[in-house]
Design a protein around this motif. Structure first.
Motif, PDB file in Angstrom:
ATOM      1  N   CYS A   1       2.124  12.737  -8.740  1.00 34.52           N
ATOM      2  CA  CYS A   1       2.915  12.988  -7.525  1.00 34.52           C
ATOM      3  C   CYS A   1       3.406  14.428  -7.489  1.00 34.52           C
ATOM      4  O   CYS A   1       3.416  15.069  -6.429  1.00 34.52           O
ATOM      5  CB  CYS A   1       4.099  12.023  -7.459  1.00 34.52           C
ATOM      6  SG  CYS A   1       3.628  10.309  -7.156  1.00 34.52           S
TER       7      CYS A   1
ATOM      8  N   TRP B   1       0.820  -1.214   0.000  1.00 35.25           N
ATOM      9  CA  TRP B   1       0.000   0.000   0.000  1.00 35.25           C
ATOM     10  C   TRP B   1       0.851   1.260   0.000  1.00 35.25           C
ATOM     11  O   TRP B   1       0.470   2.279  -0.599  1.00 35.25           O
ATOM     12  CB  TRP B   1      -0.923   0.005   1.215  1.00 35.25           C
ATOM     13  CG  TRP B   1      -0.196   0.071   2.539  1.00 35.25           C
ATOM     14  CD1 TRP B   1       0.234  -0.977   3.294  1.00 35.25           C
ATOM     15  CD2 TRP B   1       0.203   1.253   3.241  1.00 35.25           C
ATOM     16  NE1 TRP B   1       0.864  -0.548   4.419  1.00 35.25           N
ATOM     17  CE2 TRP B   1       0.866   0.832   4.431  1.00 35.25           C
ATOM     18  CE3 TRP B   1       0.062   2.617   3.002  1.00 35.25           C
ATOM     19  CZ2 TRP B   1       1.380   1.734   5.340  1.00 35.25           C
ATOM     20  CZ3 TRP B   1       0.571   3.520   3.909  1.00 35.25           C
ATOM     21  CH2 TRP B   1       1.230   3.087   5.075  1.00 35.25           C
ATOM     22  N   TYR B   2       2.012   1.213   0.648  1.00 40.29           N
ATOM     23  CA  TYR B   2       2.837   2.413   0.721  1.00 40.29           C
ATOM     24  C   TYR B   2       3.626   2.665  -0.563  1.00 40.29           C
ATOM     25  O   TYR B   2       4.319   3.678  -0.677  1.00 40.29           O
ATOM     26  CB  TYR B   2       3.793   2.327   1.908  1.00 40.29           C
ATOM     27  CG  TYR B   2       4.684   1.102   1.925  1.00 40.29           C
ATOM     28  CD1 TYR B   2       5.898   1.102   1.262  1.00 40.29           C
ATOM     29  CD2 TYR B   2       4.295  -0.041   2.610  1.00 40.29           C
ATOM     30  CE1 TYR B   2       6.716  -0.014   1.270  1.00 40.29           C
ATOM     31  CE2 TYR B   2       5.097  -1.165   2.635  1.00 40.29           C
ATOM     32  CZ  TYR B   2       6.314  -1.152   1.955  1.00 40.29           C
ATOM     33  OH  TYR B   2       7.118  -2.272   1.967  1.00 40.29           O
ATOM     34  N   ARG B   3       3.544   1.755  -1.521  1.00 40.67           N
ATOM     35  CA  ARG B   3       4.199   1.955  -2.810  1.00 40.67           C
ATOM     36  C   ARG B   3       3.205   2.311  -3.904  1.00 40.67           C
ATOM     37  O   ARG B   3       3.600   2.465  -5.058  1.00 40.67           O
ATOM     38  CB  ARG B   3       4.958   0.689  -3.215  1.00 40.67           C
ATOM     39  CG  ARG B   3       6.133   0.345  -2.310  1.00 40.67           C
ATOM     40  CD  ARG B   3       6.891  -0.854  -2.853  1.00 40.67           C
ATOM     41  NE  ARG B   3       7.982  -1.263  -1.978  1.00 40.67           N
ATOM     42  CZ  ARG B   3       9.204  -0.753  -2.021  1.00 40.67           C
ATOM     43  NH1 ARG B   3       9.478   0.211  -2.891  1.00 40.67           N
ATOM     44  NH2 ARG B   3      10.149  -1.191  -1.191  1.00 40.67           N
ATOM     45  N   ARG B   4       1.955   2.441  -3.558  1.00 39.96           N
ATOM     46  CA  ARG B   4       0.932   2.745  -4.550  1.00 39.96           C
ATOM     47  C   ARG B   4       0.772   4.251  -4.725  1.00 39.96           C
ATOM     48  O   ARG B   4       1.317   5.046  -3.958  1.00 39.96           O
ATOM     49  CB  ARG B   4      -0.389   2.093  -4.157  1.00 39.96           C
ATOM     50  CG  ARG B   4      -0.307   0.574  -4.160  1.00 39.96           C
ATOM     51  CD  ARG B   4      -1.625  -0.057  -3.747  1.00 39.96           C
ATOM     52  NE  ARG B   4      -1.524  -1.525  -3.699  1.00 39.96           N
ATOM     53  CZ  ARG B   4      -2.497  -2.335  -3.309  1.00 39.96           C
ATOM     54  NH1 ARG B   4      -3.665  -1.810  -2.917  1.00 39.96           N
ATOM     55  NH2 ARG B   4      -2.309  -3.639  -3.307  1.00 39.96           N
TER      56      ARG B   4
ATOM     57  N   PHE C   1       0.671  11.517  -1.527  1.00 44.75           N
ATOM     58  CA  PHE C   1       0.674  12.162  -0.210  1.00 44.75           C
ATOM     59  C   PHE C   1       2.078  12.635   0.159  1.00 44.75           C
ATOM     60  O   PHE C   1       2.271  13.774   0.601  1.00 44.75           O
ATOM     61  CB  PHE C   1       0.136  11.190   0.841  1.00 44.75           C
ATOM     62  CG  PHE C   1       0.100  11.758   2.228  1.00 44.75           C
ATOM     63  CD1 PHE C   1      -0.948  12.571   2.619  1.00 44.75           C
ATOM     64  CD2 PHE C   1       1.119  11.489   3.135  1.00 44.75           C
ATOM     65  CE1 PHE C   1      -0.982  13.107   3.906  1.00 44.75           C
ATOM     66  CE2 PHE C   1       1.095  12.010   4.410  1.00 44.75           C
ATOM     67  CZ  PHE C   1       0.035  12.828   4.799  1.00 44.75           C
ATOM     68  N   ILE C   2       3.067  11.781  -0.051  1.00 46.40           N
ATOM     69  CA  ILE C   2       4.449  12.155   0.276  1.00 46.40           C
ATOM     70  C   ILE C   2       4.941  13.248  -0.671  1.00 46.40           C
ATOM     71  O   ILE C   2       5.563  14.229  -0.246  1.00 46.40           O
ATOM     72  CB  ILE C   2       5.360  10.925   0.197  1.00 46.40           C
ATOM     73  CG1 ILE C   2       4.931   9.882   1.230  1.00 46.40           C
ATOM     74  CG2 ILE C   2       6.825  11.310   0.411  1.00 46.40           C
ATOM     75  CD1 ILE C   2       5.675   8.569   1.117  1.00 46.40           C
TER      76      ILE C   2
ATOM     77  N   PRO D   1      -1.705   6.603  -4.285  1.00 49.18           N
ATOM     78  CA  PRO D   1      -2.185   7.545  -3.254  1.00 49.18           C
ATOM     79  C   PRO D   1      -1.139   7.878  -2.208  1.00 49.18           C
ATOM     80  O   PRO D   1      -0.994   9.049  -1.824  1.00 49.18           O
ATOM     81  CB  PRO D   1      -3.388   6.808  -2.643  1.00 49.18           C
ATOM     82  CG  PRO D   1      -3.856   5.889  -3.714  1.00 49.18           C
ATOM     83  CD  PRO D   1      -2.614   5.452  -4.418  1.00 49.18           C
ATOM     84  N   CYS D   2      -0.404   6.882  -1.740  1.00 48.79           N
ATOM     85  CA  CYS D   2       0.606   7.134  -0.714  1.00 48.79           C
ATOM     86  C   CYS D   2       1.746   7.978  -1.275  1.00 48.79           C
ATOM     87  O   CYS D   2       2.234   8.902  -0.611  1.00 48.79           O
ATOM     88  CB  CYS D   2       1.144   5.819  -0.167  1.00 48.79           C
ATOM     89  SG  CYS D   2       2.338   6.027   1.172  1.00 48.79           S
ATOM     90  N   GLN D   3       2.175   7.695  -2.505  1.00 50.07           N
ATOM     91  CA  GLN D   3       3.239   8.487  -3.102  1.00 50.07           C
ATOM     92  C   GLN D   3       2.778   9.916  -3.386  1.00 50.07           C
ATOM     93  O   GLN D   3       3.567  10.853  -3.269  1.00 50.07           O
ATOM     94  CB  GLN D   3       3.719   7.824  -4.395  1.00 50.07           C
ATOM     95  CG  GLN D   3       4.482   6.542  -4.152  1.00 50.07           C
ATOM     96  CD  GLN D   3       5.320   6.120  -5.343  1.00 50.07           C
ATOM     97  OE1 GLN D   3       5.244   6.721  -6.404  1.00 50.07           O
ATOM     98  NE2 GLN D   3       6.128   5.082  -5.163  1.00 50.07           N
TER      99      GLN D   3
END
Length: 625
Positions: free
Chosen positions: A558, A479-482, A488-489, A484-486
């Motif tokens: 991103c 999930w942290y490589r998808r 956000f960062i 939405p997370c990217q």
């Protein structure tokens, strides 16, 4: 005007004689295309010249040479608008309130920028002749009926102010005041009936003007009864050593108090230090990891050892993305908006745009967006033609509506709201027609011209690695490589770098604080670009390392995600402000959404460009090894 037309005509004939084929004549086999390009270049140059003529019509603001007066000369005082102090978008015409008005009321001719800014200047009964003192001069005697009393009472309770212009200098004042009398347990409303003007002059030129509502001349309008009122005014003249060319400096110095100025600079320097450290850390980590990968690939003898990580997808990483016309349109509009913003910064740094230069910002926006349409058409067409020589027309068409389409829909809705309120923010039909004609006869031809240039000087996309016929399957990602997370960062860190300056910008746009440091704003924007670029490169590298080759659209998302945080902060800013009412809320949300959408396109285009350079570099380095 005739001399400018003659110059443009001479340039046109000179171009026709000296550039019969232009740069489009690339080879004998493309003679027909070159002839079409030459004709398009000539026609579009004429469009550019007509654009210059269109926007060269003198605006309502007079030149410096027209501001010299003799003693006793009439200097007109124009009334403009009234509105609640906390709602900058909700303004009404001055004569919507039952003030003294001349017969007839003559509206001043205004430029497109002034109309878009909500300015509606009209003549008045005030006689402020140059260097003529007046004391207790009667403006008019008026009988206020109950309906007029109620109207005045409502605007006073909402802290309405008025705005006037004298020799192109803005003047503000309050209409009345509210007093809470605790011993009577009631609220009283007072209407100011006397206005005192203090004017400063240097030689034969007006330098500064202030308007004061005299609280000693206030009429109680608490009761619903008819009242006979006499409106009066006074004029005082004093000398000053300030030169005419520096008379607008006082507006630049009025925005921030010295204490706040120190806090402003401290916050800016603090943000710079944090950003530089963060960028250095990210760059160090990315470069060290990348060098280790390249060293491992170059030292490995086994082919299967090389085919790991981002090297494994070398045959898919340069495969063009889905929805290619839309992708090209995003790049085209983003590049155009970026060029327009840089031009606006230059105008602000050189003093062309300054606070209360009536309508100059909106006029510049219309003019610069029109001329930079050629950049959008060229960028979209040139990128599309690197992959396919057909279908570039669709990319150019999407470029024409990608930003202006949502902007037009939003403006139409907000214009309907403004009309229902009777506010000056409502765009008149004539101005709306003029904008549509500019779009149809200037923006569209320049956009098409840019598309033709991009087609004529097209080049094939040169990928460092051969593209395989069938794409590889992307493995299941955590999930942290998808995306939405990217996103956000990629949006949070750049936003944290500009949060302080963004607050001051919103306070200037939706309040009465004047942003007077365009240089700092420009530096902040450059930092935003650098920060976004570095983060996008890092996120793209992480994405490729897990064998996900669909990086094209993700780099745009991103990079542009900072705009989402900007819009969210605008909602927070509104919740902490004193703005009220549906009209102000709708204008705030609508125009902030359009502004943040523009930043999304700009930053998204920048992110993809930087990511493309990075991906070319690492796969080119592997190929050379």
């Amino acid at each position: 005007m005739l001399s400018l037309y003659s110059i443009c005509l001479a340039i046109w004939h000179r171009f026709d004689q000296t550039h019969p084929s232009t740069v489009c004549t690339l080879s004998e086999s493309r003679a027909a295309a070159a002839a079409a390009c030459s004709s398009s270049l000539q026609m579009s140059l004429l469009v550019v010249l007509l654009t210059i003529l269109t926007f060269s019509v003198p605006s309502a603001t007079a030149s410096a040479s027209d501001h010299s007066y003799n003693v006793g000369d009439h200097v007109p005082l124009f009334v403009n608008k009234v509105g609640p102090l906390n709602n900058p978008s909700e303004t009404y015409h001055y004569y919507d309130l039952p003030f003294c008005y001349p017969d007839p009321v003559i509206q001043k001719k205004e430029s497109i920028g002034e109309v878009l800014n909500g300015d509606r200047l009209a003549n008045s009964l005030y006689q402020l002749n140059f260097r003529q003192y007046k004391a207790g001069e009667s403006l008019c005697q008026k009988k206020l009926k109950v309906v007029d009393i109620v109207k005045f009472r409502n605007v006073i309770s909402n802290e309405f102010y008025f705005q006037m212009y004298y020799d192109d200098l803005p003047v503000w004042g309050y209409i009345g005041k509210v007093e809470d009398e605790s011993w009577e347990k009631r609220t009283k409303y007072y209407l100011f009936t006397h206005l005192s003007f203090d004017v400063l002059y240097n030689g034969n030129q007006v330098i500064e003007i202030h308007a004061f509502s005299d609280p000693n001349h206030a009429v109680d309008i608490t009761e619903d009864v008819d009242i006979d009122i006499e409106f009066t005014y006074s004029v005082n003249w004093n000398t000053t050593s300030t030169q005419f060319q520096n008379r607008m400096d006082k507006y630049s110095k009025a925005s921030l108090l010295p204490v706040r100025q120190k806090i402003h600079w401290f916050s800016f320097i603090n943000s710079i230090i944090i950003i530089v450290l963060l960028m250095g850390l990210l760059t160090l980590l990315i470069m060290r990891r990348l060098k280790n990968d390249l060293r491992k690939f170059s030292n490995s003898d086994e082919e299967e050892d090389k085919e790991v990580g981002w090297k494994y997808i070398h045959g898919d990483v340069f495969r063009y993305p889905p929805n290619m016309p839309l992708f090209c349109a995003v790049l085209g509009v983003g590049t155009q908006l970026l060029a327009m913003l840089f031009i606006l910064f230059l105008l602000a740094l050189f003093g062309v745009l300054y606070p209360y230069n009536r309508g100059a910002l909106f006029t510049s926006l219309v003019f610069i967006y029109t001329l930079t349409s050629i950049i959008a058409g060229y960028t979209a067409s040139a990128f599309h033609n690197q992959f396919s020589v057909t279908g570039w027309e669709r990319s150019v068409l999407l470029t024409a509506i990608l930003y202006l389409g949502p902007l037009f829909v939003t403006s139409s809705i907000l214009n309907t709201v403004a009309i229902s309120y009777g506010a000056t923010a409502a765009i008149p039909f004539g101005t709306l027609l003029a904008i549509l004609l500019i779009y149809a006869f200037l923006v569209i031809p320049l956009l098409a011209f840019g598309g033709v240039i991009g087609y004529c000087i097209r080049s094939e996309f040169q990928a460092p690695c051969a593209i395989k016929q069938y794409p590889r399957e992307i493995p299941q990602l955590a999930w942290y490589r998808r995306t939405p997370c990217q996103m956000f960062i990629g949006g949070l860190l750049p936003f944290s770098a500009i949060a302080v300056q963004l607050h001051h910008l919103y306070a200037s746009m939706w309040g009465y604080k004047i942003y007077t440091l365009p240089g700092i704003l420009f530096v902040t924007f450059i930092i935003l670009i650098i920060m976004t670029a570095i983060l996008t490169v890092g996120l793209t590298y992480i994405q490729l390392s897990v064998e996900d080759h669909e990086w094209w659209w993700r780099s745009v998302l991103c990079g542009g995600s900072t705009a989402i945080f900007m819009f969210a902060y605008s909602m927070y800013f509104h919740s902490r402000s004193k703005m009220t009412g549906f009209m102000q809320l709708s204008f705030f949300i609508g125009y902030n959404a359009c502004m943040c959408y523009a930043f999304f396109l700009m930053l998204g285009g920048i992110s993809f460009r930087v990511s493309l350079v990075f991906v070319r570099h690492i796969y080119g380095a592997v190929k050379s090894e």
